[in-house]
Design a protein around this motif. Structure first.
Motif, short mmCIF file in Angstrom:
data_model
loop_
_atom_site.label_atom_id
_atom_site.label_comp_id
_atom_site.label_asym_id
_atom_site.label_seq_id
_atom_site.Cartn_x
_atom_site.Cartn_y
_atom_site.Cartn_z
N GLU A 122 -20.29 1.27 7.10
CA GLU A 122 -21.30 0.71 5.95
C GLU A 122 -20.99 1.76 4.51
OE1 GLU A 122 -24.87 -0.13 8.30
OE2 GLU A 122 -24.35 -1.13 9.04
N LYS A 123 -20.85 2.78 4.91
CA LYS A 123 -21.11 4.10 4.22
C LYS A 123 -19.85 4.71 3.43
CE LYS A 123 -25.61 6.27 5.67
NZ LYS A 123 -25.57 7.28 6.69
N THR A 124 -18.13 4.48 4.25
CA THR A 124 -17.05 4.75 3.41
C THR A 124 -16.40 3.33 3.27
OG1 THR A 124 -17.66 6.43 4.43
CG2 THR A 124 -15.31 6.07 4.01
N LYS A 125 -15.22 3.42 2.29
CA LYS A 125 -14.65 2.88 1.64
C LYS A 125 -13.15 3.15 1.79
CE LYS A 125 -16.78 -1.13 2.82
NZ LYS A 125 -16.96 -1.92 3.36
N VAL A 126 -11.96 2.86 2.56
CA VAL A 126 -10.63 3.35 2.40
C VAL A 126 -10.08 2.53 2.04
CG1 VAL A 126 -9.01 4.88 3.43
CG2 VAL A 126 -11.04 5.30 4.41
N LEU A 127 -8.89 3.01 1.26
CA LEU A 127 -7.76 2.24 0.97
C LEU A 127 -6.37 2.80 0.41
CD1 LEU A 127 -6.59 -0.97 -0.25
CD2 LEU A 127 -7.24 0.32 -2.54
N THR A 128 -5.66 2.30 1.16
CA THR A 128 -4.03 3.42 1.00
C THR A 128 -2.86 2.39 0.30
OG1 THR A 128 -4.85 4.91 2.61
CG2 THR A 128 -2.42 5.11 1.88
N SER A 129 -1.93 3.16 -0.69
CA SER A 129 -1.28 2.09 -0.44
C SER A 129 -0.21 2.19 -1.38
CB SER A 129 -1.45 1.35 -2.03
OG SER A 129 -0.88 0.79 -3.01
N LEU A 130 1.45 2.02 -0.95
CA LEU A 130 2.45 2.91 -1.01
C LEU A 130 3.34 1.05 -1.59
CD1 LEU A 130 4.59 4.58 0.01
CD2 LEU A 130 5.05 3.14 1.59
N GLY A 131 4.47 2.10 -2.27
CA GLY A 131 5.23 1.16 -3.52
C GLY A 131 5.99 1.47 -3.85
N LEU A 179 17.59 -6.57 -7.45
CA LEU A 179 15.86 -6.39 -7.75
C LEU A 179 15.07 -6.16 -6.70
CD1 LEU A 179 13.57 -5.22 -9.84
CD2 LEU A 179 12.83 -7.61 -10.21
N GLN A 180 15.09 -4.62 -5.95
CA GLN A 180 14.34 -4.69 -5.00
C GLN A 180 12.47 -4.21 -5.12
OE1 GLN A 180 15.53 -2.57 -1.21
NE2 GLN A 180 17.46 -2.16 -2.30
N ASN A 181 11.69 -5.09 -4.75
CA ASN A 181 10.36 -4.66 -5.15
C ASN A 181 9.09 -4.71 -3.77
OD1 ASN A 181 7.56 -4.02 -6.64
ND2 ASN A 181 7.08 -5.75 -7.00
N HIS A 182 8.86 -3.60 -3.27
CA HIS A 182 8.00 -3.41 -1.95
C HIS A 182 6.41 -2.64 -2.26
CE1 HIS A 182 11.83 -4.73 0.21
NE2 HIS A 182 12.35 -3.51 -0.27
N ASN A 183 5.64 -3.83 -1.10
CA ASN A 183 4.20 -2.92 -1.37
C ASN A 183 3.91 -3.46 0.06
OD1 ASN A 183 4.28 -2.46 -4.35
ND2 ASN A 183 4.58 -4.74 -4.55
N LEU A 184 3.11 -1.95 0.46
CA LEU A 184 2.32 -1.90 1.27
C LEU A 184 1.20 -1.50 1.52
CD1 LEU A 184 2.54 -2.50 4.81
CD2 LEU A 184 3.52 -0.34 4.46
#
Length: 73
Positions: free
Chosen positions: A57-66, A45-50
Motif C-alpha cells: 500500500e505504501k511502497t511501489k517497486v519497478l525493476t526493468s532490464l533491457g 536484430l535482437q531486442n529483449h525486455n524484462l
C-alpha cells in the motif's frame, strides 16, 4: 568526385588548393562500392525486455532490464 573538387575550389579562399575535398589517391582509386546494396541488406536484430513490478500500500517497486543488439545497418 571531380565535380565536388571543382565546386569546392569555387569557395572564396580555396582557389589554389589542387585537391580540395578528395586526395589524389582517392580520385585515382578504382573502388566502386554499391552503397545502396550495402545499406539496404538484411540484418540480425535482437531486442529483449524484462520487467518486474510490485509492492504494498505504501511502497511501489519497478525493476526493468533491457538488451538490444543489431548486426549491420
Amino acid at each position: 568526385m571531380n565535380l565536388a573538387n571543382a565546386l569546392y575550389k569555387e569557395i572564396k579562399g580555396r582557389e589554389n588548393q589542387e585537391y580540395a575535398v578528395y586526395t589524389k589517391s582517392q580520385l585515382e582509386s578504382d573502388v566502386n562500392t554499391d552503397w545502396i546494396k550495402e545499406t539496404m541488406r538484411n540484418s540480425i536484430l535482437q531486442n529483449h525486455n524484462l520487467q518486474f513490478s510490485g509492492g504494498g500500500e505504501k511502497t511501489k517497486v519497478l525493476t526493468s532490464l533491457g538488451y538490444f543488439d543489431q548486426k549491420g545497418f
